[in-house]
Design a protein around this motif. Structure first.
Motif, short mmCIF file in Angstrom:
data_model
loop_
_atom_site.label_atom_id
_atom_site.label_comp_id
_atom_site.label_asym_id
_atom_site.label_seq_id
_atom_site.Cartn_x
_atom_site.Cartn_y
_atom_site.Cartn_z
N GLU A 1 20.70 77.94 52.39
CA GLU A 1 19.58 76.90 52.43
C GLU A 1 20.41 75.67 52.31
OE1 GLU A 1 16.59 78.04 49.68
OE2 GLU A 1 15.60 79.55 50.93
N HIS A 2 21.25 75.59 51.07
CA HIS A 2 22.00 74.22 50.86
C HIS A 2 23.00 73.95 51.90
CE1 HIS A 2 21.01 73.78 46.75
NE2 HIS A 2 21.17 74.86 46.39
N GLN A 3 23.35 74.79 52.72
CA GLN A 3 24.20 74.53 54.11
C GLN A 3 23.36 73.92 55.06
OE1 GLN A 3 26.16 78.20 54.98
NE2 GLN A 3 28.03 78.01 53.37
N THR A 4 22.21 74.52 55.40
CA THR A 4 21.14 74.19 56.21
C THR A 4 20.77 72.80 56.06
OG1 THR A 4 20.57 76.35 56.61
CG2 THR A 4 19.06 74.63 57.46
N VAL A 5 20.63 72.30 54.62
CA VAL A 5 19.93 71.03 54.46
C VAL A 5 21.04 70.06 54.76
CG1 VAL A 5 19.31 69.66 52.55
CG2 VAL A 5 18.22 71.86 52.87
N THR A 6 22.40 70.34 54.05
CA THR A 6 23.54 69.37 54.20
C THR A 6 23.74 69.20 56.01
OG1 THR A 6 24.32 70.34 52.31
CG2 THR A 6 25.91 69.10 53.93
N GLU A 7 23.59 70.12 56.77
CA GLU A 7 23.91 69.95 58.00
C GLU A 7 22.78 69.34 58.83
OE1 GLU A 7 24.20 73.98 59.39
OE2 GLU A 7 26.18 74.73 58.78
N MET A 8 21.73 69.45 58.31
CA MET A 8 20.59 68.61 58.63
C MET A 8 20.68 67.38 58.42
SD MET A 8 17.23 71.24 58.17
CE MET A 8 16.04 69.82 58.27
N ILE A 9 21.01 67.00 57.11
CA ILE A 9 21.21 65.49 56.88
C ILE A 9 22.30 64.79 57.82
CG2 ILE A 9 22.00 63.80 54.95
CD1 ILE A 9 20.74 66.00 53.06
N ARG A 10 23.46 65.74 57.79
CA ARG A 10 24.63 65.19 58.48
C ARG A 10 24.07 65.06 59.96
NH1 ARG A 10 27.71 69.00 57.95
NH2 ARG A 10 28.53 68.17 56.01
N GLU A 11 23.70 65.83 60.90
CA GLU A 11 22.99 65.63 62.12
C GLU A 11 22.32 64.56 62.34
OE1 GLU A 11 21.45 69.37 63.24
OE2 GLU A 11 23.44 70.58 63.49
N SER A 12 21.32 64.34 61.33
CA SER A 12 20.41 63.40 61.46
C SER A 12 21.03 62.02 61.56
CB SER A 12 19.23 63.30 60.51
OG SER A 12 18.40 62.30 60.42
N ARG A 13 22.01 61.84 60.62
CA ARG A 13 22.66 60.47 60.44
C ARG A 13 23.60 60.13 61.66
NH1 ARG A 13 24.27 59.41 54.24
NH2 ARG A 13 22.29 59.98 53.38
#
Length: 230
Positions: free
Chosen positions: A25-37
């Motif tokens: 879950e932590h990895q997914t949130v981090t990846e989502m933030i990075r992709e969004s930026r």
């Protein structure tokens, strides 16, 4: 194997699955933030590129054209036409201020020059009227007086020609200065965006470190208890 052993094995499996799920879950949130930026940054770059390619930044040319028309004007009607061009271009440039804030110095400089062109057009009409009076006097004057009138007329026209050529030089200098100011503003903005991107990367790194620290360590899996007595 007793029931206690089986139950302990099941509980151990559940406990070991929880940290794995939390880590994912932590990895997914981090990846989502990075992709969004990354998507936002890519969209901003594409928008800036489109605006630079489609934007007409030669705003100072409007003043140069207005002064050229004013210099070529030989009568009041032609002066009025040059002033009308300057007023139309001023209206267009005021609208451009709202759509092209990056080039605001160049736009404002061009508007100031066009305002001067309108005022100088009014002065030229007065000069033309005085010259017309001298021409009429020359026709009615005696030969000696006519010679003086011709000399005065040539002097006035020469002074006006010098003055009008100075208008063009002034507009050219103003255009170059405003272009340099605009370039400086854009360079400072790009530097600020670069600093913002660096800060964003630092934030991403901090988020990743936080996610790594927040993820609990997986407990050592142990087998179920064996009932040696059984």
């Amino acid at each position: 194997m007793s029931i206690q052993g089986v139950s302990g094995s099941q509980q151990s499996g559940v406990c070991s699955a929880q940290p794995v799920r939390q880590e994912r879950e932590h990895q997914t949130v981090t990846e989502m933030i990075r992709e969004s930026r990354e998507k936002i940054e890519a969209h901003r770059k594409n928008l800036d590129k489109f605006q630079k390619e489609t934007r007409n930044t030669n705003y100072g040319d409007a003043a140069l054209e207005a002064y050229s028309r004013l210099g070529r004007a030989k009568n009041r009607s032609q002066v009025n036409a040059a002033s009308g061009y300057a007023r139309r271009r001023m209206a267009q440039l005021r609208a451009a201020l709202r759509t092209d804030p990056d080039n605001a110095p160049a736009i404002r400089g061009a508007i100031r020059q066009l305002q001067k062109a309108v005022r100088r057009g009014e002065k030229k009409k007065r000069d033309l009227d005085r010259e017309a009076v001298l021409e009429r006097r020359q026709k009615r004057a005696s030969e000696e007086e006519a010679a003086r009138e011709r000399q005065e007329l040539r002097r006035r026209r020469a002074q006006r020609a010098i003055r009008e050529s100075g208008y063009l030089r002034e507009a050219e200098i103003d255009k170059r200065q405003n272009a340099q100011l605009t370039a400086t503003r854009l360079e400072l903005r790009e530097q600020a965006q670069a600093l913002g991107a660096a800060a964003s990367r630092s934030l991403d790194s901090a988020i990743e470190q936080y996610a790594a620290q927040a993820a609990p360590e997986a407990p050592v899996e142990t087998g179920g208890e064996l009932d040696v007595q059984g």
